[in-house]
Enzyme design. Structure first.
Site, PDB file in Angstrom:
ATOM      1  N   HIS B 108       0.861  -1.187   0.000  1.00 41.70           N
ATOM      2  CA  HIS B 108       0.000   0.000   0.000  1.00 41.70           C
ATOM      3  C   HIS B 108       0.894   1.231   0.000  1.00 41.70           C
ATOM      4  O   HIS B 108       1.915   1.251   0.689  1.00 41.70           O
ATOM      5  CB  HIS B 108      -0.859  -0.003   1.266  1.00 41.70           C
ATOM      6  CG  HIS B 108      -1.461   1.335   1.591  1.00 41.70           C
ATOM      7  ND1 HIS B 108      -1.049   2.088   2.684  1.00 41.70           N
ATOM      8  CD2 HIS B 108      -2.416   2.053   0.972  1.00 41.70           C
ATOM      9  CE1 HIS B 108      -1.747   3.213   2.711  1.00 41.70           C
ATOM     10  NE2 HIS B 108      -2.581   3.229   1.689  1.00 41.70           N
ATOM     11  N   ASN B 110       0.456   5.717  -0.344  1.00 46.78           N
ATOM     12  CA  ASN B 110      -0.478   6.832  -0.456  1.00 46.78           C
ATOM     13  C   ASN B 110       0.294   8.125  -0.210  1.00 46.78           C
ATOM     14  O   ASN B 110       1.114   8.201   0.702  1.00 46.78           O
ATOM     15  CB  ASN B 110      -1.595   6.671   0.593  1.00 46.78           C
ATOM     16  CG  ASN B 110      -2.511   7.874   0.682  1.00 46.78           C
ATOM     17  OD1 ASN B 110      -2.584   8.526   1.725  1.00 46.78           O
ATOM     18  ND2 ASN B 110      -3.194   8.195  -0.401  1.00 46.78           N
ATOM     19  N   HIS B 147      12.377  -0.965   4.243  1.00 42.25           N
ATOM     20  CA  HIS B 147      12.611   0.084   5.236  1.00 42.25           C
ATOM     21  C   HIS B 147      13.814   0.955   4.868  1.00 42.25           C
ATOM     22  O   HIS B 147      13.796   2.169   5.086  1.00 42.25           O
ATOM     23  CB  HIS B 147      12.783  -0.539   6.629  1.00 42.25           C
ATOM     24  CG  HIS B 147      11.463  -0.817   7.301  1.00 42.25           C
ATOM     25  ND1 HIS B 147      10.807   0.102   8.072  1.00 42.25           N
ATOM     26  CD2 HIS B 147      10.656  -1.901   7.251  1.00 42.25           C
ATOM     27  CE1 HIS B 147       9.672  -0.409   8.507  1.00 42.25           C
ATOM     28  NE2 HIS B 147       9.544  -1.633   8.022  1.00 42.25           N
ATOM     29  N   HIS B 177      -8.325  -5.031  17.528  1.00 42.96           N
ATOM     30  CA  HIS B 177      -9.165  -6.165  17.942  1.00 42.96           C
ATOM     31  C   HIS B 177      -8.454  -7.505  17.773  1.00 42.96           C
ATOM     32  O   HIS B 177      -8.955  -8.534  18.224  1.00 42.96           O
ATOM     33  CB  HIS B 177     -10.478  -6.155  17.162  1.00 42.96           C
ATOM     34  CG  HIS B 177     -10.311  -6.349  15.685  1.00 42.96           C
ATOM     35  ND1 HIS B 177      -9.694  -5.421  14.880  1.00 42.96           N
ATOM     36  CD2 HIS B 177     -10.651  -7.363  14.878  1.00 42.96           C
ATOM     37  CE1 HIS B 177      -9.680  -5.867  13.635  1.00 42.96           C
ATOM     38  NE2 HIS B 177     -10.254  -7.040  13.605  1.00 42.96           N
ATOM     39  N   GLY B 260     -18.719  10.716   0.640  1.00 45.03           N
ATOM     40  CA  GLY B 260     -19.402  10.509  -0.630  1.00 45.03           C
ATOM     41  C   GLY B 260     -18.429  10.276  -1.766  1.00 45.03           C
ATOM     42  O   GLY B 260     -18.713  10.571  -2.921  1.00 45.03           O
ATOM     43  N   ARG B 262     -15.905   7.949  -4.336  1.00 49.09           N
ATOM     44  CA  ARG B 262     -16.298   6.961  -5.333  1.00 49.09           C
ATOM     45  C   ARG B 262     -16.024   5.551  -4.777  1.00 49.09           C
ATOM     46  O   ARG B 262     -14.881   5.096  -4.730  1.00 49.09           O
ATOM     47  CB  ARG B 262     -15.497   7.222  -6.595  1.00 49.09           C
ATOM     48  CG  ARG B 262     -15.997   6.468  -7.779  1.00 49.09           C
ATOM     49  CD  ARG B 262     -15.429   7.091  -9.041  1.00 49.09           C
ATOM     50  NE  ARG B 262     -15.878   6.379 -10.206  1.00 49.09           N
ATOM     51  CZ  ARG B 262     -15.220   5.353 -10.758  1.00 49.09           C
ATOM     52  NH1 ARG B 262     -14.103   4.932 -10.229  1.00 49.09           N
ATOM     53  NH2 ARG B 262     -15.707   4.774 -11.842  1.00 49.09           N
TER      54      ARG B 262
END
Lengths: 307, 307
Positions: B108, B110, B147, B177, B260, B262
């Protein structure tokens, strides 16, 4: 308030439901009991009954739990801010069954009691519950049957209950980010104390007791319908919506995970196999398209709910 | 503040990353552009680049989006309550790749810029970003490589950046959890404006630019490692944790769904096939057990982060 009566009812209900499902499945469910000793965030006990890899039920669980906590988590008090942070007691039975055959709908049922014990104030007790059905290949007769059993179960508690709780269910089990209901609904109520302790407890029992006759006939009618890889694939895709609802929106799931509940029991609601694919839409005229057009919209299944 | 420069950088970054992944995959990604006309909750545009069913990448997406909204949703302002409800502008590139071979980790990345435009106050701009790696069968050399590339990319911005953002990543990508990290971490930062607009933007670029050299060598080393049904099954099971994290905890996912955004683009992070099973634990001494014991715990991969 007599928590022990509620506890006895819930354990009996769990036992009856599992016995009925075991008879239908033809094999026993596993049993996993647990205890949380005092001292932590939560104390209490629970009994998980579960099945994986059954001929009928690919994965399913029915959990009883009875816990006491020091601090009500935010998900439990969003409608009652004055109780935020109070000690509490919660007991309930919660069930999700994911059948293998895509013609047999997934089902969810839950009945529960909450007691908030705010310092210096009298205890506040309320009940919640309901059940809802999530078909992959919808059958109108099945939807009507499911709703009819729920309506009849609630009738003794006033003519407003089924219509209100049916609409509440449609509103609650709705995926806002998809603009799509989870399934064909059923009934849902929460924060309910309007009939006093005895009357409200009695109404909760009526819903719990209705589960077997609401769901089992549908299982029996559909479990031998033939299916192939295409139907299994659609089922796995649609199960993604179940995951999205439960992890993003479901108050019970979030309450459990936030309050330090038992993760494996809470996440028994997750389907056994799930698929996601990009921007998929069914071809017009297919049974898959019919699910969206005819079932995944709020409908007055019994022809008597005000629009 | 010059939003256009940020937009150009982000679109270029997306293009470079997709070109590199297409070359590795040997087939083109699909392209899906979208526009939200002014008038609704959000306006703006985006470009989704995605792949499903590739030999290397079973499902993956890299989304560019640039939106303006009238009201910042709660997930974006939990650390800046004074901005709650302000108009905002948000741009970013977000990527998740789920390889088919269980020996190739999921990744991932971003990078993003936010500007809050509170009425009567100067605009408040901040940057965020990072990348993290989620192996199914961990390899220590790969973790160190990932890393190291991130540490080197951040070095010009001060010696504190990698250690801080490494720890922030460990804290952020953690399943409370499950008491379990999502993977072996990487770096994560948010609400960052400490180096001014130019310096902070430059640091965000350094992280974005590092992605290809952080991930691609790992893909190239592991993509031909043989595997069978058992490894695929473990991968599908572990992907359930990815789903749980993204739908229950991830700020970006919740921001997108709440504001809201996509849905199909946001949920490109969902894996293609996922399995859940009850209370499963790996057998001692297996490679699956090694993932838990050696990789799914915070570790100082470069031997230089303070304990």
């Amino acid at each position: 308030m007599n928590t022990l009566d509620v506890r006895h009812y819930l354990l009996g209900l769990q036992g009856r439901i599992i016995a009925a499902l075991e008879a239908e499945e033809g094999q026993p469910f596993a049993t996993d009991g647990w205890t949380r000793e005092p001292g932590g965030k939560l104390e209490g006990d629970g009994l998980s009954r579960l099945i994986e890899g059954g001929d009928l039920l690919e994965r399913g669980g029915c959990n009883f739990s009875h816990v006491k906590g020091k601090t009500l988590p935010p998900s439990a008090t969003q409608h009652r801010p004055e109780l935020a942070g109070a000690p509490f007691e919660a007991l309930g039975v919660s069930l999700v069954m994911h059948p293998r055959n895509p013609h047999v709908p997934t089902v969810h049922m839950n009945v529960r009691m909450f007691a908030a014990l705010p310092a210096g104030l009298p205890p506040v007790t309320w009940f919640g519950g309901g059940m809802d059905l999530t078909p992959y290949y919808g059958v109108e007769d099945d939807a009507r049957h499911f709703h009819r059993v729920n309506r009849d179960a609630l009738a003794p508690f006033g003519p407003d209950k089924y219509p209100r709780f049916k609409m509440w269910c449609d509103e609650y089990f709705f995926l806002k980010h998809r603009n799509e209901p989870r399934g064909i609904g059923g009934v849902f109520f929460d924060d309910f104390a309007a009939l006093g302790f005895e009357g409200s407890f009695s109404m909760m029992r009526a819903v719990g007791d209705a589960f077997i006759s609401a769901y089992l006939p549908i299982v029996q009618r559909r479990r031998t319908t033939p299916y192939g890889e295409a139907e299994r694939d659609f089922q796995a895709y649609r199960r993604g919506r179940y995951v999205e609802f439960n992890l993003v929106f479901d108050r019970g799931t979030l309450f459990g995970l936030q309050s330090g509940g038992r993760t494996e029991s809470i996440l028994m609601s997750m389907p056994p196999i799930v698929k996601w694919r990009y921007d998929w839409k069914p071809q017009a005229g297919t049974p898959e398209a019919k699910l969206y057009s005819d079932f995944l919209r709020p409908r007055d299944w019994l022809g008597e709910v005000a629009a």
